[in-house]
Design a protein around this motif. Structure first.
Motif, PDB file in Angstrom:
ATOM      1  N   THR A 160       1.377   3.442  -9.719  1.00 28.36           N
ATOM      2  CA  THR A 160       2.242   2.573  -9.031  1.00 28.36           C
ATOM      3  C   THR A 160       3.520   3.334  -8.538  1.00 28.36           C
ATOM      4  O   THR A 160       4.011   2.743  -7.368  1.00 28.36           O
ATOM      5  N   THR A 161       3.840   4.335  -9.126  1.00 27.85           N
ATOM      6  CA  THR A 161       5.022   5.295  -8.476  1.00 27.85           C
ATOM      7  C   THR A 161       4.409   5.970  -7.259  1.00 27.85           C
ATOM      8  O   THR A 161       5.160   5.651  -6.207  1.00 27.85           O
ATOM      9  N   ARG A 162       3.122   6.256  -7.001  1.00 27.85           N
ATOM     10  CA  ARG A 162       2.632   6.769  -5.721  1.00 27.85           C
ATOM     11  C   ARG A 162       2.500   5.792  -4.612  1.00 27.85           C
ATOM     12  O   ARG A 162       2.697   5.970  -3.567  1.00 27.85           O
ATOM     13  N   LEU A 163       2.229   4.620  -5.248  1.00 31.57           N
ATOM     14  CA  LEU A 163       2.027   3.404  -4.127  1.00 31.57           C
ATOM     15  C   LEU A 163       3.317   3.171  -3.480  1.00 31.57           C
ATOM     16  O   LEU A 163       3.539   3.113  -2.520  1.00 31.57           O
ATOM     17  N   GLU A 164       4.283   3.238  -4.182  1.00 27.73           N
ATOM     18  CA  GLU A 164       5.566   3.072  -3.631  1.00 27.73           C
ATOM     19  C   GLU A 164       5.865   4.272  -2.677  1.00 27.73           C
ATOM     20  O   GLU A 164       6.605   3.968  -1.717  1.00 27.73           O
ATOM     21  N   MET A 165       5.515   5.501  -2.893  1.00 28.32           N
ATOM     22  CA  MET A 165       5.795   6.612  -1.963  1.00 28.32           C
ATOM     23  C   MET A 165       4.818   6.236  -0.774  1.00 28.32           C
ATOM     24  O   MET A 165       5.311   6.555   0.409  1.00 28.32           O
ATOM     25  N   VAL A 166       3.698   5.805  -0.861  1.00 30.01           N
ATOM     26  CA  VAL A 166       2.950   5.483   0.384  1.00 30.01           C
ATOM     27  C   VAL A 166       3.489   4.292   1.167  1.00 30.01           C
ATOM     28  O   VAL A 166       3.600   4.495   2.510  1.00 30.01           O
ATOM     29  N   SER A 167       4.156   3.226   0.382  1.00 31.50           N
ATOM     30  CA  SER A 167       4.479   2.336   1.011  1.00 31.50           C
ATOM     31  C   SER A 167       5.884   2.497   1.837  1.00 31.50           C
ATOM     32  O   SER A 167       5.956   2.011   3.303  1.00 31.50           O
ATOM     33  N   LYS A 168       6.886   3.294   1.399  1.00 32.02           N
ATOM     34  CA  LYS A 168       7.862   3.740   1.978  1.00 32.02           C
ATOM     35  C   LYS A 168       7.512   4.571   3.333  1.00 32.02           C
ATOM     36  O   LYS A 168       8.178   4.350   4.272  1.00 32.02           O
ATOM     37  N   TRP A 169       6.619   5.481   3.247  1.00 29.90           N
ATOM     38  CA  TRP A 169       6.218   6.276   4.219  1.00 29.90           C
ATOM     39  C   TRP A 169       5.534   5.426   5.568  1.00 29.90           C
ATOM     40  O   TRP A 169       5.902   5.545   6.472  1.00 29.90           O
ATOM     41  N   ILE A 170       4.874   4.615   5.105  1.00 31.65           N
ATOM     42  CA  ILE A 170       3.905   3.559   6.094  1.00 31.65           C
ATOM     43  C   ILE A 170       5.053   2.686   6.801  1.00 31.65           C
ATOM     44  O   ILE A 170       4.992   2.631   8.000  1.00 31.65           O
ATOM     45  N   GLU A 171       6.227   2.374   6.100  1.00 33.65           N
ATOM     46  CA  GLU A 171       6.925   1.638   6.657  1.00 33.65           C
ATOM     47  C   GLU A 171       7.654   2.284   7.756  1.00 33.65           C
ATOM     48  O   GLU A 171       8.292   1.473   8.771  1.00 33.65           O
ATOM     49  N   LYS A 172       7.778   3.533   7.767  1.00 32.02           N
ATOM     50  CA  LYS A 172       8.718   4.546   8.929  1.00 32.02           C
ATOM     51  C   LYS A 172       7.601   4.841   9.893  1.00 32.02           C
ATOM     52  O   LYS A 172       8.003   5.223  10.746  1.00 32.02           O
ATOM     53  N   GLU A 173       6.322   4.425   9.784  1.00 38.57           N
ATOM     54  CA  GLU A 173       5.495   4.809  10.823  1.00 38.57           C
ATOM     55  C   GLU A 173       5.034   3.661  11.612  1.00 38.57           C
ATOM     56  O   GLU A 173       4.996   2.665  11.456  1.00 38.57           O
ATOM     57  N   ASP A 174       4.318   4.047  12.810  1.00 36.83           N
ATOM     58  CA  ASP A 174       3.672   2.646  13.564  1.00 36.83           C
ATOM     59  C   ASP A 174       2.227   2.601  13.176  1.00 36.83           C
ATOM     60  O   ASP A 174       1.203   2.835  13.716  1.00 36.83           O
ATOM     61  N   MET A 175       2.313   1.991  11.883  1.00 36.57           N
ATOM     62  CA  MET A 175       1.141   1.526  11.277  1.00 36.57           C
ATOM     63  C   MET A 175       1.189   0.208  10.797  1.00 36.57           C
ATOM     64  O   MET A 175       2.377  -0.352  10.354  1.00 36.57           O
ATOM     65  N   LEU A 176       0.058  -0.406  10.673  1.00 36.88           N
ATOM     66  CA  LEU A 176       0.084  -1.725   9.896  1.00 36.88           C
ATOM     67  C   LEU A 176      -1.018  -1.413   8.636  1.00 36.88           C
ATOM     68  O   LEU A 176      -1.737  -0.705   8.472  1.00 36.88           O
ATOM     69  N   TRP A 177      -0.773  -2.291   7.703  1.00 38.42           N
ATOM     70  CA  TRP A 177      -1.518  -2.268   6.429  1.00 38.42           C
ATOM     71  C   TRP A 177      -1.239  -3.560   5.539  1.00 38.42           C
ATOM     72  O   TRP A 177      -0.438  -4.395   5.959  1.00 38.42           O
ATOM     73  N   ILE A 178      -2.330  -3.744   4.728  1.00 43.67           N
ATOM     74  CA  ILE A 178      -2.266  -4.793   3.807  1.00 43.67           C
ATOM     75  C   ILE A 178      -1.744  -4.378   2.452  1.00 43.67           C
ATOM     76  O   ILE A 178      -2.163  -3.355   1.864  1.00 43.67           O
ATOM     77  N   ARG A 179      -0.616  -4.789   1.890  1.00 40.88           N
ATOM     78  CA  ARG A 179      -0.216  -4.323   0.665  1.00 40.88           C
ATOM     79  C   ARG A 179      -1.217  -4.374  -0.407  1.00 40.88           C
ATOM     80  O   ARG A 179      -1.627  -5.509  -0.694  1.00 40.88           O
TER      81      ARG A 179
END
Length: 352
Positions: free
Chosen positions: A258-277
Motif C-alpha cells: 500500500t505504501t509503495r502504491l502511493e509512491m507510484v501514484s504520486k510519481w505517475i501524477e507528475k508524468e505524462d501518463m495515464l493509468w487506472i488506479r
C-alpha cells in the motif's frame, strides 16, 4: 513468448540495477521464511497434491480439498486447462491485456480467439465458445472487477454453456474488499492461482486449479498425469508451511505494498501518463501519452543501457509499447524510487 524470452533472468540480473519488470513481491528464501526442510521421502506423491496443502488452499471458502488440483505454478494450471478443453474448432474469449500464457497457448492450439479490452461484451460469446478467460486482480493493470460484475459474468457464462476461467494469482494482495473464489460461485467456474506473486516464492513452482465440477476435475487430473504424474514433495511441503502461517505475514505485505502504491501514484501524477488506479496486486500498466525523445524504442534502450532500469514493455501483452508494466513489489523501496526517477529521465533523454 516475448515476456519469457526478454525476461530479466534471461537478460541477466547483473545488467539491471533497478528491476521494475518483476510481477511479484520480493523473492523469499528458506531463511527468511524460517524453514528447514526435513528428511522427506522423495516418492511419487498424491497426484492431486497433498491433502494438507489442498485443505489450506480452500480454507473457509466453502470449497473442499477434492475441488483442488495442484499444478506446476499457475502457468501449469492454465496450460492444463487450455490443452484439455480446447481444440481448433473451439472459440475462447480472453480479456486483454493478459498474461502471455492465456494468449499464446490457445494460439498454439489453433482455436479461434476473441479479445476483449478490459470490459466484457456478451456479444463476444459464440455458439462454439468453450472458455471465457479473465484475471482478477488483473495482470498487468491491477484492476479488480466488482462483485456485481463477477456475479453477472458467472451467470452469463452459465447461461451460454461455457467455462469461466478466473486467474486469481494476486488475490491475496488487495486494497479493498476481497472477492470470493470464482470456483465457489458455480460448477462451470475455475479458479487458478499460485504462490508465485503474492508470496514471493516462484521458485517452488506451486499453483493450482479449483473447480467443483467432478467430471472436469478428473479430466484435468488426467492431463496433469500425462505431463508430470505428481508434483514435487519438497515444493509441496514448503507451500504447506507458507500457507499454514500466511496470516502472520500477509497483513504486513499488504501494508508495505500500500505504501509503495502511493509512491507510484504520486510519481505517475507528475508524468505524462495515464493509468487506472489499481485495487490489487503489485503491478501497474501506465500509458505514455507524450512521445519519448527519439521514440519508444529509443526510450527502452536508453532506460536499460544508460540507466540500468528494466520494465515490461507493452508488447509482452500484445499491446503498444507506449504501455509498460511496472512492478513495485519486487525491488527495494530505494530501487523502486530510483527506477521511477530513471524512467522520468529516460523519457526526456536527460543526461545524454
Amino acid at each position: 513468448m516475448p515476456i519469457e524470452i526478454e525476461s530479466p533472468e534471461e537478460y541477466g540480473y547483473d545488467k539491471i540495477k533497478n528491476n521494475l519488470s518483476e510481477s511479484s513481491i520480493a523473492d523469499q528464501t528458506l531463511e527468511s521464511l524460517n524453514l528447514k526442510i526435513p528428511n522427506l521421502t522423495l516418492l511419487y506423491s498424491e497426484h492431486r497434491g497433498s491433502n494438507r496443502l489442498r485443505e489450506l488452499i480452500v480454507g473457509d471458502s466453502g470449497l473442499t480439498k477434492d475441488d483442488v488440483l495442484i499444478t506446476t505454478g499457475a502457468a501449469g494450471a492454465l496450460f492444463i486447462i487450455a490443452t484439455s478443453q480446447l481444440n481448433h474448432n473451439d472459440h475462447i474469449v480472453v480479456v486483454r491485456p493478459n498474461y502471455a500464457t492465456n494468449l499464446e497457448t490457445p494460439k498454439a492450439i489453433g482455436c479461434e480467439i476473441s479479445y476483449i479490452d478490459l470490459s466484457f461484451d456478451s456479444d463476444a460469446i459464440k455458439v462454439n465458445t468453450k472458455i471465457v478467460s479473465v484475471s482478477c486482480p488483473h495482470n498487468p493493470t491491477g484492476t479488480v472487477m466488482s462483485r456485481n460484475t463477477l456475479d453477472r459474468l458467472v451467470s452469463l457464462t452459465k447461461e451460454k454453456g461455457c467455462l469461466l476461467l478466473v486467474d486469481e494469482t494476486y488475490r491475496d494482495v488487495h486494497y479493498g474488499t476481497q472477492l470470493p473464489m470464482a470456483a465457489s460461485l458455480g460448477d462451470h467456474a475455475l479458479t487458478v492461482s499460485s504462490l508465485s506473486k503474492s508470496y514471493g516464492v516462484p521458485g517452488i513452482r506451486i499453483g493450482w486449479v479449483i473447480t467443483r465440477n467432478k467430471e472436469l476435475q478428473t479430466v484435468l487430473l488426467a492431463t496433469k498425469e500425462q505431463m508430470s504424474i505428481s508434483g514435487s514433495v519438497i515444493d509441496e511441503w514448503i507451500a504447506e508451511e507458507i500457507l499454514s502461517r500466511k496470516e502472520s505475514f500477509l497483513p504486513s505485505t499488504t501494508a508495505e505494498m500500500t505504501t509503495r502504491l502511493e509512491m507510484v501514484s504520486k510519481w505517475i501524477e507528475k508524468e505524462d501518463m495515464l493509468w487506472i488506479r489499481p485495487a490489487g496486486g503489485v503491478v501497474r500498466f501506465p500509458r505514455i501519452t507524450k512521445d519519448p525523445v527519439g521514440g519508444t524504442a529509443a526510450f527502452y534502450e536508453r532506460l536499460l543501457k544508460q540507466y540500468e532500469t528494466y520494465v515490461g514493455p507493452g508488447h509482452w501483452f500484445e499491446m503498444p509499447d507506449t504501455y509498460f508494466r511496472l512492478g513495485f513489489g519486487w525491488p527495494t523501496r530505494a530501487e523502486l524510487q530510483a527506477g521511477m526517477e530513471a524512467i522520468s529521465r529516460a523519457l526526456r533523454a536527460e543526461g545524454i
